[in-house]
Design an enzyme around this catalytic site. Structure first.
Site, PDB file in Angstrom:
ATOM      1  CG  ASP A  37      16.329 -14.226 -18.304  1.00 28.99           C
ATOM      2  OD1 ASP A  37      16.241 -13.072 -17.779  1.00 28.99           O
ATOM      3  OD2 ASP A  37      15.226 -14.674 -18.751  1.00 28.99           O
TER       4      ASP A  37
ATOM      5  CG  HIS B 115      12.222  -7.582 -22.227  1.00 28.52           C
ATOM      6  ND1 HIS B 115      10.782  -7.529 -21.582  1.00 28.52           N
ATOM      7  CD2 HIS B 115      13.051  -8.227 -21.384  1.00 28.52           C
ATOM      8  CE1 HIS B 115      11.029  -8.192 -20.266  1.00 28.52           C
ATOM      9  NE2 HIS B 115      12.223  -8.487 -20.049  1.00 28.52           N
TER      10      HIS B 115
HETATM   11  C1  HEM Z   1      15.708  -7.960 -18.751  1.00 28.25           C
HETATM   12  C2  HEM Z   1      13.828 -11.968 -20.732  1.00 28.25           C
HETATM   13  C3  HEM Z   1       9.770 -11.443 -18.611  1.00 28.25           C
HETATM   14  C4  HEM Z   1      11.630  -7.651 -15.988  1.00 28.25           C
HETATM   15  C5  HEM Z   1      15.585  -9.166 -19.403  1.00 28.25           C
HETATM   16  C6  HEM Z   1      16.687  -9.509 -20.362  1.00 28.25           C
HETATM   17  C7  HEM Z   1      16.072 -10.709 -20.927  1.00 28.25           C
HETATM   18  C8  HEM Z   1      14.851 -10.853 -20.554  1.00 28.25           C
HETATM   19  C9  HEM Z   1      16.744 -11.572 -21.970  1.00 28.25           C
HETATM   20  C10 HEM Z   1      18.170  -8.947 -20.719  1.00 28.25           C
HETATM   21  C11 HEM Z   1      19.191  -9.277 -19.701  1.00 28.25           C
HETATM   22  C12 HEM Z   1      18.865  -8.872 -18.330  1.00 28.25           C
HETATM   23  O1  HEM Z   1      19.248  -7.922 -17.890  1.00 28.25           O
HETATM   24  O2  HEM Z   1      18.229 -10.118 -17.557  1.00 28.25           O
HETATM   25  C13 HEM Z   1      12.711 -12.121 -20.512  1.00 28.25           C
HETATM   26  C14 HEM Z   1      11.957 -13.278 -20.793  1.00 28.25           C
HETATM   27  C15 HEM Z   1      10.566 -12.920 -20.175  1.00 28.25           C
HETATM   28  C16 HEM Z   1      10.815 -11.724 -19.394  1.00 28.25           C
HETATM   29  C17 HEM Z   1      12.001 -14.210 -21.903  1.00 28.25           C
HETATM   30  C18 HEM Z   1       9.200 -13.823 -20.315  1.00 28.25           C
HETATM   31  C19 HEM Z   1       9.367 -15.159 -20.813  1.00 28.25           C
HETATM   32  C20 HEM Z   1       9.937 -10.248 -17.696  1.00 28.25           C
HETATM   33  C21 HEM Z   1       8.909  -9.798 -16.899  1.00 28.25           C
HETATM   34  C22 HEM Z   1       9.314  -8.662 -16.353  1.00 28.25           C
HETATM   35  C23 HEM Z   1      10.766  -8.432 -16.600  1.00 28.25           C
HETATM   36  C24 HEM Z   1       7.621 -10.117 -16.490  1.00 28.25           C
HETATM   37  C25 HEM Z   1       9.111  -7.780 -15.019  1.00 28.25           C
HETATM   38  C26 HEM Z   1       7.480  -7.502 -15.031  1.00 28.25           C
HETATM   39  C27 HEM Z   1      12.941  -7.371 -16.392  1.00 28.25           C
HETATM   40  C28 HEM Z   1      13.912  -6.447 -15.978  1.00 28.25           C
HETATM   41  C29 HEM Z   1      15.098  -6.442 -16.871  1.00 28.25           C
HETATM   42  C30 HEM Z   1      14.891  -7.558 -17.795  1.00 28.25           C
HETATM   43  C31 HEM Z   1      13.519  -5.472 -14.931  1.00 28.25           C
HETATM   44  C32 HEM Z   1      16.323  -5.586 -16.909  1.00 28.25           C
HETATM   45  C33 HEM Z   1      16.184  -4.443 -17.456  1.00 28.25           C
HETATM   46  C34 HEM Z   1      17.395  -3.306 -17.119  1.00 28.25           C
HETATM   47  O3  HEM Z   1      18.190  -3.537 -18.049  1.00 28.25           O
HETATM   48  O4  HEM Z   1      17.357  -2.529 -16.476  1.00 28.25           O
HETATM   49  N1  HEM Z   1      14.394 -10.058 -19.396  1.00 28.25           N
HETATM   50  N2  HEM Z   1      12.054 -11.136 -19.608  1.00 28.25           N
HETATM   51  N3  HEM Z   1      11.124  -9.392 -17.555  1.00 28.25           N
HETATM   52  N4  HEM Z   1      13.610  -8.012 -17.446  1.00 28.25           N
HETATM   53 FE1  HEM Z   1      12.889  -9.672 -18.663  1.00 28.25          FE
END
Ligand code: HEM
Length: 395
Positions: free
Chosen positions: A213, A305
């Site tokens: 993450d 996601h």
């Molecule tokens: C990407 C997990 C909530 C925004 C990711 C990734 C994971 C992840 C595993 C892929 C790896 C990375 O690029 O970091 C989670 C989990 C969440 C959560 C477990 C809740 C418990 C959120 C929320 C937002 C968000 C609330 C924004 C409102 C993003 C963004 C990316 C991302 C902007 C990168 C997307 C890209 O590749 O451009 N998240 N996330 N995430 N997450 Fe989350």
């Protein structure tokens, strides 16, 4: 670039892991002891254009501590509080106890302590200063929000991060008591990341779903600095500061347990082992959002996601600095875990809200996640020599 952010001896807890020492070999044991001592006294600078604790590497432990200002608070009482906190924070971060510290020995372990101060929507008005339009609770995301008011908006925030939980607890205690009769303590949210940085593999952190993450981030030390720090288009007192959206997001580990590995990877569009996009091989490979399988379906699911969170415009990006939480389960339940989702940017309404709106409409991760707390803060600019935090707001 990173080492420039650290002062003193930068070998942190991760350095101990990297040494791969076993207790039976005398030479590595000596290295371990030295590394531990170095980690204990590693410190980060307090003064500068920006506050620490935002663009620098996240330390393993964090506490987000919220306060409500008492009735009758005004510019003068705010100035008093920020004067006390500035002095105490500078002392604690440099390894000295606060003036009234009865346990200064605890302060001597600096462990990369940072304390970052933020203010809530009510505060600029009390100080007679203009507030940026985004400094307000987020709009409701009815599809997903199950907000509990106990994790709601507050007037002041101390974000305390360190590589030692004892250092953190001591700083928290000193700063809460220092605020004395000016505030009422609200919530405290504690979080952690893997202390053995990236599990020793150079990866960003893993959350409690086991996912890598925090991979895709704006380049806030370079070309994207303007996405993070408030500039000329913000109020003068906030230039060099940043907006913070703090969402407490419960993660249902019990239902996640029942999901097979393929479906888990499909939910984010990234592999669990390497963190690489399902269309690529390495963590840093760019995801191929157009790739299709033999049946013509997108290889990165339409509801994954990654696809839904990916900015559809260059400004729809922000710095994510999340911490896991794992609190005691409530009666009759088996887990109470999730993410303290901390997102920093110059204008949350413009940069963060469109992404959150998209995720609220459709995101496979919503099957196992539930936002239960939400608050927005303006993290103050850094204090230069001779200044207090919030100087331009309250002086
Ligand atoms: C990407 C997990 C909530 C925004 C990711 C990734 C994971 C992840 C595993 C892929 C790896 C990375 O690029 O970091 C989670 C989990 C969440 C959560 C477990 C809740 C418990 C959120 C929320 C937002 C968000 C609330 C924004 C409102 C993003 C963004 C990316 C991302 C902007 C990168 C997307 C890209 O590749 O451009 N998240 N996330 N995430 N997450 Fe989350």
């Amino acid at each position: 670039r990173r080492t420039a952010l650290f002062c003193g001896l930068a070998a942190g807890v991760g350095g101990v892991a990297a040494a791969g020492c076993t207790g039976s070999d005398p030479a590595p044991v000596a290295t371990t002891t030295a590394s531990r001592a170095a980690g204990a006294t590693a410190y980060r600078p307090f003064r500068g254009v920006h506050q620490p604790g935002i663009a620098d590497d996240p330390q393993p432990y964090a506490a987000f501590v919220a306060f409500t200002l008492l009735g009758g608070s005004d510019r003068a009482s705010l100035r008093r509080l920020l004067t006390i906190w500035t002095d105490d924070i500078e002392r604690l971060m440099s390894g000295r106890g606060t003036i009234v510290d009865q346990e200064p020995e605890l302060a001597s372990v600096t462990a990369q302590l940072t304390v970052t101060v933020g203010i809530g929507p009510r505060v600029p008005g009390l100080a007679g200063a203009p507030a940026p339009a985004w400094l307000a609770p987020l709009p409701a995301f009815a599809q997903i929000d199950r907000l509990d008011p106990r994790w709601g908006q507050a007037d002041l925030l101390l974000q305390i991060c360190a590589a030692s939980p004892t250092t953190l607890a001591h700083a928290q205690r000193r700063l809460i008591t220092a605020a004395g009769d000016l505030v009422r303590l609200g919530w405290v949210q504690r979080g952690f990341r893997e202390p053995f940085a990236g599990g020793g593999s150079g990866l960003p952190m893993r959350n409690l779903f086991g996912q890598v993450d925090g991979t895709v981030q704006p380049d806030v030390h370079g070309i994207d600095a303007g996405l993070l720090w408030v500039g000329d288009n913000g109020p003068a007192w906030l230039r060099g500061g940043a907006g913070l959206v703090l969402r407490r997001i419960a993660m249902d580990l019990d239902t996640w347990d029942r999901v097979d590995r393929g479906s888990r990877e499909n939910a984010t569009g990234r592999r669990l082992d390497t963190g690489a996009p399902v269309t690529g091989r390495a963590l840093t490979d760019a995801p191929d959002l157009d790739a299709v399988d033999d049946l013509g379906f997108h290889r990165i699911d339409d509801a994954a996601h990654l696809r839904r969170a990916h900015g559809t415009a260059p400004h729809e990006r922000f710095l994510r600095r999340p911490y896991s939480y794992d609190d005691p389960p409530e009666e009759g339940t088996l887990s109470n875990s999730g993410l303290l989702f901390a997102a920093y940017c110059a204008d949350p309404a413009r940069q963060f809200v469109p992404v959150q709106r998209r995720l609220a409409e459709l995101d496979l991760l919503n099957l196992w996640t539930r936002p239960i707390g939400s608050a927005v803060f303006a993290m103050l600019p850094g204090a230069s020599d001779g200044e207090i935090l919030g100087q331009a707001l309250v002086a």
